[in-house]
Motif scaffolding. Sequence first.
Motif, short mmCIF file in Angstrom:
data_model
loop_
_atom_site.label_atom_id
_atom_site.label_comp_id
_atom_site.label_asym_id
_atom_site.label_seq_id
_atom_site.Cartn_x
_atom_site.Cartn_y
_atom_site.Cartn_z
N LEU A 143 0.87 -1.35 0.02
CA LEU A 143 0.05 0.14 -0.01
C LEU A 143 0.78 1.30 0.07
CD1 LEU A 143 -2.61 -1.03 2.74
CD2 LEU A 143 -2.64 -1.27 0.12
N GLU A 144 2.14 1.16 0.27
CA GLU A 144 3.00 2.06 0.07
C GLU A 144 3.84 2.40 -1.13
OE1 GLU A 144 4.43 1.52 4.69
OE2 GLU A 144 5.74 1.04 3.17
N ALA A 145 3.52 1.48 -2.06
CA ALA A 145 3.91 1.18 -3.46
C ALA A 145 3.27 2.09 -4.45
CB ALA A 145 4.44 -0.04 -3.92
N LYS A 146 3.92 2.83 -5.40
CA LYS A 146 3.03 3.49 -6.45
C LYS A 146 2.68 2.59 -7.60
CE LYS A 146 4.42 7.48 -7.26
NZ LYS A 146 5.13 8.72 -7.47
N ASN A 147 1.37 2.61 -7.96
CA ASN A 147 0.83 1.95 -9.24
C ASN A 147 1.34 2.79 -10.46
OD1 ASN A 147 -0.70 0.81 -11.31
ND2 ASN A 147 -2.56 0.79 -9.98
N PRO A 148 2.14 2.23 -11.23
CA PRO A 148 2.56 2.84 -12.26
C PRO A 148 1.55 3.32 -13.26
CG PRO A 148 3.24 0.64 -12.51
CD PRO A 148 2.73 0.71 -10.93
N ALA A 149 0.50 2.63 -13.49
CA ALA A 149 -0.87 3.02 -14.38
C ALA A 149 -1.41 4.05 -13.81
CB ALA A 149 -1.49 1.62 -14.41
N VAL A 165 -6.10 -3.99 31.60
CA VAL A 165 -5.28 -5.08 31.12
C VAL A 165 -6.01 -6.12 29.93
CG1 VAL A 165 -3.95 -5.60 33.20
CG2 VAL A 165 -6.27 -6.74 32.77
N THR A 166 -7.27 -5.67 29.81
CA THR A 166 -8.24 -6.24 28.56
C THR A 166 -8.20 -5.74 27.46
OG1 THR A 166 -10.18 -5.56 29.61
CG2 THR A 166 -9.26 -7.63 30.51
N GLY A 167 -8.24 -4.26 27.66
CA GLY A 167 -8.50 -3.34 26.44
C GLY A 167 -9.82 -3.64 25.52
N SER A 168 -10.85 -3.88 26.45
CA SER A 168 -12.15 -4.03 26.01
C SER A 168 -12.51 -3.24 25.18
CB SER A 168 -12.99 -4.37 26.88
OG SER A 168 -13.22 -3.40 27.76
N GLY A 169 -12.35 -1.81 25.54
CA GLY A 169 -12.65 -0.53 24.53
C GLY A 169 -11.86 -0.02 23.48
N PHE A 170 -10.89 -0.95 23.26
CA PHE A 170 -9.85 -0.77 22.11
C PHE A 170 -10.78 -0.49 20.70
CE2 PHE A 170 -7.27 -2.17 18.52
CZ PHE A 170 -6.31 -1.36 18.61
N GLN A 171 -10.35 0.62 19.97
CA GLN A 171 -10.73 0.65 18.67
C GLN A 171 -9.57 1.10 17.81
OE1 GLN A 171 -13.77 0.42 17.35
NE2 GLN A 171 -14.72 -0.31 19.42
N PRO A 172 -9.34 0.28 16.74
CA PRO A 172 -8.09 0.57 15.94
C PRO A 172 -8.25 1.95 15.20
CG PRO A 172 -9.64 -1.02 14.84
CD PRO A 172 -9.98 -1.03 16.30
N ALA A 173 -7.10 2.80 14.77
CA ALA A 173 -7.12 3.92 14.29
C ALA A 173 -7.36 3.50 12.75
CB ALA A 173 -6.13 4.57 14.50
N THR A 174 -7.63 4.74 12.02
CA THR A 174 -7.21 4.62 10.38
C THR A 174 -6.14 5.29 10.22
OG1 THR A 174 -9.70 4.65 10.29
CG2 THR A 174 -8.14 5.33 8.45
N VAL A 175 -4.94 4.47 9.58
CA VAL A 175 -3.45 5.20 9.35
C VAL A 175 -3.37 5.27 7.80
CG1 VAL A 175 -1.24 4.77 9.31
CG2 VAL A 175 -2.88 3.79 11.46
N THR A 176 -2.96 6.67 7.52
CA THR A 176 -2.79 7.01 6.06
C THR A 176 -1.30 6.55 6.00
OG1 THR A 176 -4.23 8.83 6.02
CG2 THR A 176 -2.84 8.66 4.32
N LEU A 177 -0.72 5.64 4.79
CA LEU A 177 0.32 5.56 4.58
C LEU A 177 0.95 6.19 3.77
CD1 LEU A 177 -0.08 1.61 4.39
CD2 LEU A 177 1.52 2.75 5.79
N GLU A 178 2.19 6.71 3.47
CA GLU A 178 2.87 7.60 2.60
C GLU A 178 3.75 6.71 1.73
OE1 GLU A 178 2.22 10.68 2.45
OE2 GLU A 178 1.15 10.87 4.43
N GLU A 179 3.88 7.10 0.48
CA GLU A 179 4.83 6.53 -0.52
C GLU A 179 6.18 6.08 0.37
OE1 GLU A 179 6.98 6.99 -4.91
OE2 GLU A 179 5.56 8.56 -4.31
N GLY A 180 6.59 4.88 0.20
CA GLY A 180 7.55 4.24 0.93
C GLY A 180 7.48 4.08 2.25
N GLY A 181 6.38 4.34 3.05
CA GLY A 181 6.27 4.36 4.37
C GLY A 181 6.90 5.26 4.98
N ALA A 182 7.03 6.57 4.20
CA ALA A 182 7.96 7.81 5.13
C ALA A 182 7.09 8.40 6.10
CB ALA A 182 7.99 8.80 3.91
#
Length: 375
Positions: free
Chosen positions: A199-205, A358-375
């Motif tokens: 998902l960090e790689a560029k689609n040449p098309a 110690v259970t993290g019952s309320g944990f909600q994952p975040a939405t992360v935006t990836l940059e080219e090459g993971g920068a």
Amino acid sequence: MRLASLVAASVLVLAGCGTADAPTTATPGASGALTPIKLQLQWFYQAQFAGYIAAVDQGFYSEQGLDVELLEGGVDIVPQTVLAQGKADYAVAWVPKALASREQGAGITDVGQIFARSGTYQVAWADSGITTAADLKGKKVGNWGFGNEFELFAGMTKAGIDPGKDVTLVQQQFDMQALLKKEIDAAQAMSYNEYAQLLEAKNPATGKLYTADDFSIIDWKTEGSSMLQDAVWANTEKLDDPAYQQQTVKFLTGTIKGWAFCRDNAEKCRDLVVAKGSKLGKSHQLWQMNEVNKLIWPSTGGIGVIDEAAWKQTVDISQTTRNQTGDTVLTKAPEGLAYTNDYITQAVAAAKAAGVDVTGSGFQPATVTLEEGGA
């Protein structure tokens, strides 16, 4: 050669490496000096180990009376062997790999199953028609080897595919270039690392980054062939020593606090990992932190407590799944003290008493935006 023999070969390489001096496990003296501890990681510094890095940085280990040194892993380092040879006090390792080492004589015990879920994928192009393990038949299938392929073989076996006859196995590098170049049909990837590389790689098309819609994922949790991964392993013989038992509880308590901190402070832990010298970029590390948190939280029984059903599935797969030469990971059920919840339950109780969730019952994952090459 058995899959476990790959581990044995690495063990022999490691034996001559001399990666670390023998640890000191003496209890703190009257002066209040911290007890020096060495933890062997199983790979290079990255957010996969953020909880341990945070526990050092935030003083969670030192408040337990421990001075923890993290030993970075690498291609030629087998963590469970470093531990068994007495060159570390604890080690982080995948369960099937460690069990293979145990069968060959390594005296180690799983004392804390930090990752409750597997993060291994097999990834293909969305237009390939590959969406399940059964679809791999007749395809070029990449895998890293070295004990990382057990879930893949188990998934194919369950789908009626003979890994030695029905697919073309390709030794894959620890990146996704072979898939991106379409040299293979499906590639092995961790949800928190190699999948992000796609998902960090560029689609040449299009000139834009690839998206999740460009790929299909085989998740071994869905296929029913997932196995337990990152666990904290202790020296089995030393667990007879009350001082080492107490030290183990303290170490696990600090570890729990570290992972809870990273659950609640993902960006801070991302920064700690980057500062530690990781070669991966900031957006990649934040993605990794978020995905690793998904493998830990929520933890119904408390972080690190070993689920017997998940353990049994891992052992069953290790005994029954055959590789391309017809051999299994384990030849018999693990003997002796392969795992125990005695110390992690004490650590969970101690962390909970200190106000840690110690259970993290309320944990909600975040939405992360990836940059080219993971920068």
